[in-house]
Design a protein around this motif. Structure first.
Motif, mmCIF file in Angstrom:
data_model
loop_
_atom_site.group_PDB
_atom_site.id
_atom_site.type_symbol
_atom_site.label_atom_id
_atom_site.label_comp_id
_atom_site.label_asym_id
_atom_site.label_seq_id
_atom_site.Cartn_x
_atom_site.Cartn_y
_atom_site.Cartn_z
ATOM 1 N N GLU A 73 0.838 -1.202 0.000
ATOM 2 C CA GLU A 73 0.000 0.000 0.000
ATOM 3 C C GLU A 73 0.876 1.256 0.000
ATOM 4 O O GLU A 73 0.597 2.220 -0.708
ATOM 5 N N GLN A 173 -6.191 -3.911 -3.039
ATOM 6 C CA GLN A 173 -7.365 -3.501 -3.812
ATOM 7 C C GLN A 173 -8.679 -3.838 -3.102
ATOM 8 O O GLN A 173 -9.743 -3.525 -3.614
ATOM 9 N N GLY A 174 -8.610 -4.490 -1.943
ATOM 10 C CA GLY A 174 -9.811 -4.729 -1.147
ATOM 11 C C GLY A 174 -10.489 -6.061 -1.396
ATOM 12 O O GLY A 174 -11.710 -6.126 -1.482
ATOM 13 N N TYR A 176 -12.301 -9.477 -0.737
ATOM 14 C CA TYR A 176 -13.178 -9.969 0.323
ATOM 15 C C TYR A 176 -12.517 -11.122 1.070
ATOM 16 O O TYR A 176 -11.811 -11.934 0.478
#
Length: 199
Positions: A73, A173-174, A176
């Protein structure tokens, strides 16, 4: 503080080729031994890896990927990117490395590569930009280190930078949580399968 780009090279080699000795990791990454040793020792102190018979072995691959995602990040946040619409075809294949959501698409885990990460190098950037297509998928295009083109892996006829990097990028990127376990198991299975074929 500088983004940990050198450390990421070590992470990529360690994750994809477990069981290497520290001098081998330093040689493959092109980094000096002292720095490589310090990074590995830090990972040992944090409980992600151990050294057995001189070889680096994982204790906590999942935790390591989350640590890597934190570093990633910072790296991606320090870089600019271009959002480019492209069609993933044969011309594009030699110019970029698929990562993040675009690599999940190659793995068959999601139905579209839209919004995924593509890495290229400074000398390939203009060629990629010439392939822009208004009907293509939108990708985040980053200029990245040539090192990853040297260690790239093939996946479904395209290339990725390293198995660990695609998972770290997807976490950034997130991804799940339920998808993470599936992707993690798939990637570890592929790595172990490749190691079995090499022996």
């Amino acid at each position: 503080m500088r983004p940990p780009v050198s450390r990421e090279k070590i992470y990529s080699v360690m994750f994809d080729r477990e069981g290497l000795r520290i001098p081998e990791i330093a040689r493959i990454t092109g980094l000096n031994y002292t720095y490589t040793y310090q990074v590995v020792r830090s990972l040992v102190r944090e409980g992600y890896v151990t050294v057995v018979g001189g070889r680096v072995v994982f204790l906590d691959r999942k935790g390591f990927l989350f640590k890597w995602a934190g570093d990633k990040e910072r790296i991606l946040g320090s870089l600019g990117y271009a959002t480019v619409k492209l069609i993933p075809d044969y011309e594009l294949r030699e110019l970029v490395l698929f990562s993040g959501n675009s690599a999940l698409w190659l793995l068959g885990k999601i139905i579209s590569p839209a919004g995924g990460i593509l890495y290229t190098t400074a000398d390939r950037f203009e060629e990629v930009m010439e392939l822009k297509d208004p009907n293509g998928y939108p990708f985040k295009l980053y200029i990245y280190d040539e090192f990853y083109f040297r260690i790239r892996k093939e996946l479904s006829g395209y290339y990725i930078p390293s198995w660990g990097m695609i998972v770290a990028d997807t976490l950034v990127q997130g991804m799940y949580a339920r998808l993470f376990d599936d992707v993690f198991e798939t990637v570890v299975s592929i790595i172990k399968g490749g190691r079995d074929e090499a022996t």
